[in-house]
Design a protein around this motif. Structure first.
Motif, PDB file in Angstrom:
ATOM      1  N   ARG A  53      20.848  39.569   5.071  1.00 46.08           N
ATOM      2  CA  ARG A  53      22.039  39.442   4.245  1.00 46.08           C
ATOM      3  C   ARG A  53      23.231  39.965   5.031  1.00 46.08           C
ATOM      4  NH1 ARG A  53      22.071  36.101   0.231  1.00 46.08           N
ATOM      5  NH2 ARG A  53      23.590  37.362  -0.896  1.00 46.08           N
ATOM      6  N   MET A  54      23.308  39.579   6.279  1.00 46.81           N
ATOM      7  CA  MET A  54      24.364  40.049   7.164  1.00 46.81           C
ATOM      8  C   MET A  54      25.692  39.381   6.794  1.00 46.81           C
ATOM      9  SD  MET A  54      23.990  40.242  11.317  1.00 46.81           S
ATOM     10  CE  MET A  54      22.301  40.843  11.136  1.00 46.81           C
ATOM     11  N   LYS A  55      26.786  40.119   6.991  1.00 48.67           N
ATOM     12  CA  LYS A  55      28.117  39.619   6.663  1.00 48.67           C
ATOM     13  C   LYS A  55      28.957  39.531   7.927  1.00 48.67           C
ATOM     14  CE  LYS A  55      32.252  40.877   3.978  1.00 48.67           C
ATOM     15  NZ  LYS A  55      32.882  41.957   3.175  1.00 48.67           N
ATOM     16  N   ILE A  56      29.760  38.457   8.041  1.00 49.14           N
ATOM     17  CA  ILE A  56      30.722  38.341   9.133  1.00 49.14           C
ATOM     18  C   ILE A  56      32.111  38.629   8.576  1.00 49.14           C
ATOM     19  CG2 ILE A  56      31.824  36.803  10.801  1.00 49.14           C
ATOM     20  CD1 ILE A  56      29.211  35.317  11.086  1.00 49.14           C
ATOM     21  N   ASP A  57      32.763  39.662   9.104  1.00 49.28           N
ATOM     22  CA  ASP A  57      34.129  40.017   8.710  1.00 49.28           C
ATOM     23  C   ASP A  57      35.097  39.590   9.810  1.00 49.28           C
ATOM     24  OD1 ASP A  57      34.323  41.053   6.164  1.00 49.28           O
ATOM     25  OD2 ASP A  57      33.839  43.099   6.769  1.00 49.28           O
ATOM     26  N   THR A  58      36.177  38.912   9.419  1.00 48.74           N
ATOM     27  CA  THR A  58      37.204  38.479  10.376  1.00 48.74           C
ATOM     28  C   THR A  58      38.573  38.914   9.843  1.00 48.74           C
ATOM     29  OG1 THR A  58      37.219  36.305   9.274  1.00 48.74           O
ATOM     30  CG2 THR A  58      35.891  36.524  11.284  1.00 48.74           C
TER      31      THR A  58
ATOM     32  N   ASP B  45      35.924  28.187   8.497  1.00 44.88           N
ATOM     33  CA  ASP B  45      34.761  27.384   8.124  1.00 44.88           C
ATOM     34  C   ASP B  45      33.621  27.567   9.126  1.00 44.88           C
ATOM     35  OD1 ASP B  45      35.974  26.413   5.886  1.00 44.88           O
ATOM     36  OD2 ASP B  45      36.444  24.439   6.700  1.00 44.88           O
ATOM     37  N   SER B  46      33.962  27.670  10.409  1.00 45.57           N
ATOM     38  CA  SER B  46      32.930  27.867  11.438  1.00 45.57           C
ATOM     39  C   SER B  46      32.205  29.191  11.228  1.00 45.57           C
ATOM     40  CB  SER B  46      33.559  27.835  12.837  1.00 45.57           C
ATOM     41  OG  SER B  46      34.152  26.586  13.106  1.00 45.57           O
ATOM     42  N   MET B  47      32.966  30.248  10.941  1.00 45.35           N
ATOM     43  CA  MET B  47      32.363  31.563  10.753  1.00 45.35           C
ATOM     44  C   MET B  47      31.525  31.612   9.476  1.00 45.35           C
ATOM     45  SD  MET B  47      32.981  33.449  13.348  1.00 45.35           S
ATOM     46  CE  MET B  47      32.825  31.947  14.337  1.00 45.35           C
ATOM     47  N   LYS B  48      31.999  30.961   8.408  1.00 50.54           N
ATOM     48  CA  LYS B  48      31.223  30.952   7.161  1.00 50.54           C
ATOM     49  C   LYS B  48      29.915  30.185   7.334  1.00 50.54           C
ATOM     50  CE  LYS B  48      35.060  31.573   3.926  1.00 50.54           C
ATOM     51  NZ  LYS B  48      35.960  30.926   2.955  1.00 50.54           N
ATOM     52  N   ALA B  49      29.989  29.051   8.032  1.00 45.33           N
ATOM     53  CA  ALA B  49      28.780  28.269   8.285  1.00 45.33           C
ATOM     54  C   ALA B  49      27.813  29.047   9.167  1.00 45.33           C
ATOM     55  CB  ALA B  49      29.146  26.938   8.940  1.00 45.33           C
ATOM     56  N   LEU B  50      28.350  29.746  10.152  1.00 48.74           N
ATOM     57  CA  LEU B  50      27.503  30.527  11.045  1.00 48.74           C
ATOM     58  C   LEU B  50      26.832  31.675  10.297  1.00 48.74           C
ATOM     59  CD1 LEU B  50      26.541  30.873  13.947  1.00 48.74           C
ATOM     60  CD2 LEU B  50      28.561  32.267  14.394  1.00 48.74           C
ATOM     61  N   GLN B  51      27.566  32.310   9.392  1.00 48.69           N
ATOM     62  CA  GLN B  51      26.983  33.395   8.593  1.00 48.69           C
ATOM     63  C   GLN B  51      25.786  32.894   7.800  1.00 48.69           C
ATOM     64  OE1 GLN B  51      29.420  36.430   6.317  1.00 48.69           O
ATOM     65  NE2 GLN B  51      28.617  35.269   4.587  1.00 48.69           N
ATOM     66  N   VAL B  52      25.910  31.713   7.204  1.00 46.84           N
ATOM     67  CA  VAL B  52      24.803  31.132   6.457  1.00 46.84           C
ATOM     68  C   VAL B  52      23.623  30.849   7.378  1.00 46.84           C
ATOM     69  CG1 VAL B  52      24.046  29.115   5.145  1.00 46.84           C
ATOM     70  CG2 VAL B  52      26.269  30.130   4.661  1.00 46.84           C
ATOM     71  N   ALA B  53      23.892  30.250   8.539  1.00 45.32           N
ATOM     72  CA  ALA B  53      22.822  29.895   9.466  1.00 45.32           C
ATOM     73  C   ALA B  53      22.101  31.138   9.989  1.00 45.32           C
ATOM     74  CB  ALA B  53      23.384  29.084  10.627  1.00 45.32           C
ATOM     75  N   LEU B  54      22.851  32.179  10.343  1.00 41.56           N
ATOM     76  CA  LEU B  54      22.242  33.410  10.856  1.00 41.56           C
ATOM     77  C   LEU B  54      21.346  34.058   9.806  1.00 41.56           C
ATOM     78  CD1 LEU B  54      25.287  34.987  12.754  1.00 41.56           C
ATOM     79  CD2 LEU B  54      23.228  34.005  13.789  1.00 41.56           C
ATOM     80  N   ASN B  55      21.828  34.116   8.569  1.00 42.39           N
ATOM     81  CA  ASN B  55      21.043  34.758   7.518  1.00 42.39           C
ATOM     82  C   ASN B  55      19.809  33.948   7.151  1.00 42.39           C
ATOM     83  OD1 ASN B  55      22.458  37.211   7.043  1.00 42.39           O
ATOM     84  ND2 ASN B  55      24.085  36.066   6.043  1.00 42.39           N
ATOM     85  N   LEU B  56      19.932  32.625   7.168  1.00 39.28           N
ATOM     86  CA  LEU B  56      18.753  31.799   6.918  1.00 39.28           C
ATOM     87  C   LEU B  56      17.735  31.950   8.041  1.00 39.28           C
ATOM     88  CD1 LEU B  56      20.344  28.478   5.582  1.00 39.28           C
ATOM     89  CD2 LEU B  56      18.928  30.097   4.297  1.00 39.28           C
ATOM     90  N   GLY B  57      18.240  31.987   9.280  1.00 44.07           N
ATOM     91  CA  GLY B  57      17.346  32.054  10.432  1.00 44.07           C
ATOM     92  C   GLY B  57      16.693  33.398  10.653  1.00 44.07           C
ATOM     93  N   MET B  58      17.287  34.469  10.107  1.00 42.79           N
ATOM     94  CA  MET B  58      16.734  35.805  10.322  1.00 42.79           C
ATOM     95  C   MET B  58      16.314  36.488   9.024  1.00 42.79           C
ATOM     96  SD  MET B  58      18.983  37.376  13.477  1.00 42.79           S
ATOM     97  CE  MET B  58      20.451  37.616  12.494  1.00 42.79           C
ATOM     98  N   ALA B  59      16.441  35.786   7.903  1.00 39.78           N
ATOM     99  CA  ALA B  59      16.076  36.338   6.593  1.00 39.78           C
ATOM    100  C   ALA B  59      16.803  37.659   6.336  1.00 39.78           C
ATOM    101  CB  ALA B  59      14.564  36.539   6.489  1.00 39.78           C
TER     102      ALA B  59
END
Length: 238
Positions: free
Chosen positions: A163-168, A147-161
């Protein structure tokens, strides 16, 4: 993100078992791979010294991996160590805290790592971040949760405009399965590399090479790694 390259990944690479396995996984999945490491004043900073050897030997494992593996980025984040009071940044005994978390938890570490990695990926035109976070077989760190990584992915993409993906790739597997994944990716050569060259021990101990690798054998990281290796060997022999 400018000039984004599809299937180009930046791997958070510490020099440990998990990040080395993740790097091998990324090299098997993405056409271009770069790595990033962080000096945050960690007590087990010997992991920083093993990184170049592990990277070089990974190149020697496969001509395809060698062609895909790009440059390595080392980032100075010693500020994190200066503002942290934990067993990973201070010479104190490892123990549980009143909040139920071990004092090896460095608050904000993975969040900061991912934010800095995203910034580097943006500049380099890389569209995937790969990290070794896991909530199946871990020490209870909240910044390792899915959940932390998914939330962070959303925040990073919103903040930098972007479509970056976080793979774990390790998120839902335990240490035995992490050894098995390494074997699937690189066979015995990769297993031997992880055993003899990577570093996981929280205390930075590299005096004795055990069957599972170097380490004190008693810290939480060593116990997880050793137990996983024994389960891996037993399963292979069954």
């Amino acid at each position: 993100m400018t000039n984004a390259q599809p299937n180009a990944a930046l791997v958070l690479f510490s020099g440990g078992q998990d990040s080395t396995t993740c790097l091998a996984w990324a090299l098997s999945h993405y056409a271009k791979v770069e790595t990033i490491g962080f000096d945050y004043g960690q007590r087990h900073r010997i992991e920083l010294s093993v990184r170049p050897t592990v990277l070089q030997q990974l190149r020697m494992q496969s001509a395809d991996w060698d062609a895909r593996l790009g440059i390595d980025h080392m980032i100075d984040l010693r500020l994190l160590g200066e503002i942290s009071d934990t067993a990973l940044t201070q010479d104190v005994a490892i123990a549980m805290q009143e909040n139920g978390l071990p004092n090896t938890f460095v608050p904000g570490r993975n969040l900061l790592f991912m934010m800095v990695a995203a910034t580097v990926a943006y500049r380099r035109g890389l569209d995937v971040l790969v990290g070794g976070m896991c909530e199946t077989d871990f020490s209870g760190y909240p910044d390792c949760r899915d959940d932390s990584m998914k939330a962070l992915q959303v925040a990073l993409n919103l903040g930098m405009a972007t479509r970056m993906k976080i793979d774990t790739p390790l998120m839902w597997i335990d240490k035995r399965q992490t050894w098995e994944l390494a074997q699937q990716l690189g066979g015995q050569k990769l297993i031997d590399l992880i055993r003899s060259e990577t570093h996981t021990c929280y205390l930075g101990e590299r005096g004795t090479l055990h069957d599972w690798g170097y380490g004190c054998g008693t810290c939480p990281a060593c116990e997880l790694r050793a137990r996983g290796y024994q389960q891996f060997i037993q399963a292979a022999a069954a």
